[in-house]
Motif scaffolding. Structure first.
Motif, short mmCIF file in Angstrom:
data_model
loop_
_atom_site.label_atom_id
_atom_site.label_comp_id
_atom_site.label_asym_id
_atom_site.label_seq_id
_atom_site.Cartn_x
_atom_site.Cartn_y
_atom_site.Cartn_z
N MET A 1 0.84 -1.20 0.00
CA MET A 1 0.00 0.00 0.00
C MET A 1 0.87 1.25 0.00
N LYS A 2 0.60 2.15 -0.94
CA LYS A 2 1.37 3.38 -1.06
C LYS A 2 0.64 4.51 -0.32
N ILE A 3 1.34 5.09 0.65
CA ILE A 3 0.78 6.19 1.44
C ILE A 3 1.53 7.47 1.11
N GLU A 4 0.81 8.51 0.74
CA GLU A 4 1.44 9.81 0.50
C GLU A 4 0.92 10.80 1.53
N ILE A 5 1.85 11.50 2.18
CA ILE A 5 1.51 12.47 3.22
C ILE A 5 1.80 13.87 2.70
N ILE A 6 0.76 14.66 2.53
CA ILE A 6 0.94 16.05 2.10
C ILE A 6 1.21 16.89 3.34
N GLY A 7 2.40 17.47 3.40
CA GLY A 7 2.77 18.29 4.55
C GLY A 7 3.91 17.66 5.32
N ALA A 8 5.05 18.32 5.33
CA ALA A 8 6.22 17.81 6.04
C ALA A 8 6.61 18.75 7.16
N GLY A 9 5.59 19.16 7.93
CA GLY A 9 5.84 19.89 9.16
C GLY A 9 6.03 18.90 10.29
N ALA A 10 5.83 19.34 11.52
CA ALA A 10 6.08 18.48 12.67
C ALA A 10 5.22 17.21 12.64
N VAL A 11 3.91 17.37 12.43
CA VAL A 11 3.01 16.22 12.46
C VAL A 11 3.27 15.29 11.28
N GLY A 12 3.41 15.85 10.08
CA GLY A 12 3.65 15.03 8.91
C GLY A 12 4.94 14.24 9.02
N LEU A 13 6.00 14.86 9.49
CA LEU A 13 7.28 14.18 9.66
C LEU A 13 7.18 13.07 10.69
N LEU A 14 6.51 13.34 11.81
CA LEU A 14 6.42 12.33 12.87
C LEU A 14 5.59 11.13 12.41
N VAL A 15 4.45 11.39 11.79
CA VAL A 15 3.62 10.28 11.31
C VAL A 15 4.38 9.47 10.27
N ALA A 16 5.07 10.14 9.35
CA ALA A 16 5.85 9.43 8.33
C ALA A 16 6.92 8.56 8.96
N SER A 17 7.55 9.06 10.04
CA SER A 17 8.63 8.30 10.68
C SER A 17 8.10 6.99 11.28
N PHE A 18 6.94 7.05 11.91
CA PHE A 18 6.39 5.84 12.52
C PHE A 18 5.88 4.86 11.46
N LEU A 19 5.33 5.38 10.37
CA LEU A 19 4.92 4.50 9.28
C LEU A 19 6.13 3.83 8.64
#
Length: 298
Positions: A1-19
């Protein structure tokens, strides 16, 4: 599954790191090409709550790929109109998950032509260190509720849940967002005005008294929270995030527009619909608006 996160601020970076830590195929969609390059060159760094550092290879780009299986929108409310333009090229069958504070985005998002729309309420702490480095500042759940479509299109995200990144599914998206906005009204405006970390709201006598008066006022306006949300929980929230800088204070210190309208403004409007008055919260709202207009740091 391909997940794309729009927004690389604090929340976007943290969520991306755990994924990424759970081996998800995740891609960050950044506002600038420069940040995308920095993320790919330096990898995504996360300072954990215990002070250790984790590093994850990450894909990043300044535009959507067009083939994501799910899109997570992790920008602030004020940036949503630009994001909506980007979404015009996305297939309407693509599930969309919104990670904004407040309530103002709820109706706007549901008017979009997508078949599957969910909302998220995050209760963890995150601080952006630089373009590729984020600090995890407090453990808390990431709550997800589907408002349009079927839960099955988002349920696979539960596979990425962990002890430090707990993903919980809720039933009522609007009620979930209301509760989070209600909670944010205690910490965000007060810390922004007093310019103190969260813990100072219970350590300073004057701030604690104001916090207590605000709680009593809010309970009078929203009695549905009285049974399950006591003042001790407000105190516990301040204790749990004692060293954190609230997002609203961070915005004030950086001279950015705050989320006062979508958080506090939305709660005040909700109360007015029921003919309830919130004079303390209204005063805090106006003080933060004044800070925004003047750019003054008290």
């Amino acid at each position: 599954m391909k997940i794309e996160i729009i927004g690389a601020g604090a929340v976007g970076l943290l969520v991306a790191s755990f994924l990424a830590e759970k081996q998800a195929s995740v891609k960050l969609i950044t506002r600038t090409e420069q940040q995308a390059v920095q993320l790919k060159v330096n990898n995504l760094m996360r300072t954990n709550c215990d002070g250790t550092t984790s590093v994850f290879p990450i894909d990043a780009a300044a535009s959507l790929s067009g083939d994501a299986d799910i899109i997570v929108i992790a920008v602030k409310y004020g940036q949503l109109q630009d994001v909506f333009k980007q979404l015009q090229t996305v297939k309407p069958t693509t599930p969309i998950l919104f990670l904004q504070n407040g309530l103002a985005h709820y109706d706007e998002a549901l008017r979009l032509p997508f078949h599957q729309i969910a909302f998220c309420s995050v209760q963890f702490g995150a601080q952006k260190i630089n373009e590729y480095h984020v600090a995890h500042k407090g453990i808390g759940p990431m709550k997800i509720a589907v408002a349009k479509g079927e839960k099955i299109f988002f349920s696979h995200l539960g596979a990425y849940s962990s002890e430090r990144f707990l993903i919980v599914f809720e039933g009522d998206a609007e009620a979930m967002l209301l509760e989070k906005a209600w909670l944010n009204c205690f910490i965000n405006p007060l810390t922004a005005i007093l310019q103190v970390p969260n813990g100072q709201l219970i350590q300073r006598i004057d701030a604690f008294q104001l916090l207590k008066k605000l709680y009593n006022e809010m309970i009078m306006a929203f009695p549905q929270f009285a049974e399950n949300f006591h003042f001790e929980q407000v105190v516990a929230l301040c204790e749990r995030t004692a060293e954190n800088t609230s997002s609203m204070l961070a915005d004030v210190l950086a001279g950015r527009e705050t989320e006062i309208e979508t958080i506090v403004g939305a709660i005040i409007k909700k109360a007015h619909i029921d003919n309830k008055q919130l004079p303390i919260l209204q005063t805090l709202y106006l003080l933060v608006k004044a800070l925004e207009e003047s750019g003054e740091r008290m």
